[in-house]
Design a protein around this motif. Structure first.
Motif, PDB file in Angstrom:
ATOM      1  N   UNK A 169      58.464 -29.852 -14.875  1.00 36.65           N
ATOM      2  CA  UNK A 169      58.172 -28.593 -14.185  1.00 36.65           C
ATOM      3  C   UNK A 169      59.038 -28.423 -12.945  1.00 36.65           C
ATOM      4  N   UNK A 170      59.553 -29.501 -12.417  1.00 41.40           N
ATOM      5  CA  UNK A 170      60.311 -29.438 -11.163  1.00 41.40           C
ATOM      6  C   UNK A 170      61.800 -29.213 -11.369  1.00 41.40           C
ATOM      7  N   UNK A 171      62.282 -29.279 -12.612  1.00 38.96           N
ATOM      8  CA  UNK A 171      63.709 -29.130 -12.873  1.00 38.96           C
ATOM      9  C   UNK A 171      64.467 -30.437 -12.758  1.00 38.96           C
ATOM     10  N   UNK A 172      63.742 -31.557 -12.742  1.00 35.65           N
ATOM     11  CA  UNK A 172      64.373 -32.858 -12.553  1.00 35.65           C
ATOM     12  C   UNK A 172      65.401 -33.172 -13.638  1.00 35.65           C
ATOM     13  N   UNK A 173      65.089 -32.841 -14.880  1.00 33.33           N
ATOM     14  CA  UNK A 173      66.042 -33.122 -15.964  1.00 33.33           C
ATOM     15  C   UNK A 173      67.332 -32.332 -15.780  1.00 33.33           C
ATOM     16  N   UNK A 174      67.225 -31.089 -15.366  1.00 32.55           N
ATOM     17  CA  UNK A 174      68.402 -30.254 -15.127  1.00 32.55           C
ATOM     18  C   UNK A 174      69.255 -30.849 -14.014  1.00 32.55           C
ATOM     19  N   UNK A 175      68.624 -31.244 -12.932  1.00 30.59           N
ATOM     20  CA  UNK A 175      69.362 -31.832 -11.806  1.00 30.59           C
ATOM     21  C   UNK A 175      70.023 -33.140 -12.227  1.00 30.59           C
ATOM     22  N   UNK A 176      69.311 -33.977 -12.980  1.00 28.49           N
ATOM     23  CA  UNK A 176      69.892 -35.236 -13.462  1.00 28.49           C
ATOM     24  C   UNK A 176      71.111 -34.978 -14.347  1.00 28.49           C
ATOM     25  N   UNK A 177      71.025 -33.974 -15.210  1.00 33.89           N
ATOM     26  CA  UNK A 177      72.151 -33.632 -16.091  1.00 33.89           C
ATOM     27  C   UNK A 177      73.341 -33.168 -15.265  1.00 33.89           C
ATOM     28  N   UNK A 178      73.075 -32.327 -14.287  1.00 35.68           N
ATOM     29  CA  UNK A 178      74.159 -31.852 -13.414  1.00 35.68           C
ATOM     30  C   UNK A 178      74.785 -33.013 -12.644  1.00 35.68           C
ATOM     31  N   UNK A 179      73.947 -33.894 -12.107  1.00 36.38           N
ATOM     32  CA  UNK A 179      74.442 -35.048 -11.354  1.00 36.38           C
ATOM     33  C   UNK A 179      75.292 -35.963 -12.234  1.00 36.38           C
ATOM     34  N   UNK A 180      74.824 -36.193 -13.456  1.00 36.67           N
ATOM     35  CA  UNK A 180      75.583 -37.036 -14.379  1.00 36.67           C
ATOM     36  C   UNK A 180      76.917 -36.392 -14.739  1.00 36.67           C
ATOM     37  N   UNK A 234      73.887 -43.429  -9.152  1.00 38.76           N
ATOM     38  CA  UNK A 234      73.007 -44.594  -9.124  1.00 38.76           C
ATOM     39  C   UNK A 234      71.529 -44.208  -9.069  1.00 38.76           C
ATOM     40  N   UNK A 235      71.247 -42.926  -8.925  1.00 37.73           N
ATOM     41  CA  UNK A 235      69.853 -42.480  -8.871  1.00 37.73           C
ATOM     42  C   UNK A 235      69.637 -41.331  -9.843  1.00 37.73           C
ATOM     43  N   UNK A 236      68.393 -41.192 -10.279  1.00 39.85           N
ATOM     44  CA  UNK A 236      68.021 -40.044 -11.092  1.00 39.85           C
ATOM     45  C   UNK A 236      66.514 -39.860 -11.017  1.00 39.85           C
ATOM     46  N   UNK A 237      66.091 -38.618 -11.072  1.00 40.24           N
ATOM     47  CA  UNK A 237      64.664 -38.322 -11.003  1.00 40.24           C
ATOM     48  C   UNK A 237      63.938 -38.759 -12.257  1.00 40.24           C
ATOM     49  N   UNK A 238      64.615 -38.733 -13.386  1.00 41.01           N
ATOM     50  CA  UNK A 238      63.988 -39.061 -14.661  1.00 41.01           C
ATOM     51  C   UNK A 238      64.272 -40.492 -15.095  1.00 41.01           C
ATOM     52  N   UNK A 239      64.710 -41.316 -14.170  1.00 43.89           N
ATOM     53  CA  UNK A 239      65.036 -42.691 -14.495  1.00 43.89           C
ATOM     54  C   UNK A 239      63.815 -43.554 -14.747  1.00 43.89           C
ATOM     55  N   UNK A 240      64.068 -44.820 -14.986  1.00 43.74           N
ATOM     56  CA  UNK A 240      63.005 -45.772 -15.263  1.00 43.74           C
ATOM     57  C   UNK A 240      62.046 -45.833 -14.073  1.00 43.74           C
TER      58      UNK A 240
END
Length: 103
Positions: free
Chosen positions: A53-64, A72-78
């Motif tokens: 709901x927060x858009x974390x996956x979108x931000x992680x994709x953009x960051x990657x 070295x960081x991601x919202x959807x990481x382990x």
């Protein structure tokens, strides 16, 4: 109708905030687990896994994309909440995890 929805929202927010703050003062994060997370799970509330709901996956994709996958960081990481719910069968009960803090 609008007035009823506004009034109901105001009172339901007040009720859960009051219940949660009183329980949190006594049980700390276990209050969050018991009053919020377990209720969300029981009633199939979509925001239980709030990352989507927060858009974390979108931000992680953009960051990657920007870093070529070297971030070295991601919202959807382990270790995020969503991953924790998927691995719940292998974890100790929440009460056991927090028992050290509550003693």
């Amino acid at each position: 109708m609008t007035q009823f929805i506004t009034l109901a929202g105001f009172h339901t927010d007040s009720l859960i905030v009051t219940q949660f703050t009183r329980a949190y003062a006594k049980d700390h994060m276990l209050a969050y687990v018991n009053l919020v997370q377990r209720a969300e799970e029981k009633f199939h509330v979509e925001t239980l896994t709030h990352q989507k709901w927060s858009g974390a996956e979108l931000i992680d994709t953009m960051l990657a994309t920007i870093t070529g996958g070297l971030a070295s960081t991601s919202a959807m990481g382990q270790g995020n909440t969503e991953a924790q719910f998927k691995a719940v069968a292998t974890k100790r009960k929440t009460e056991e995890q927090f028992s050290v803090l509550l003693d």
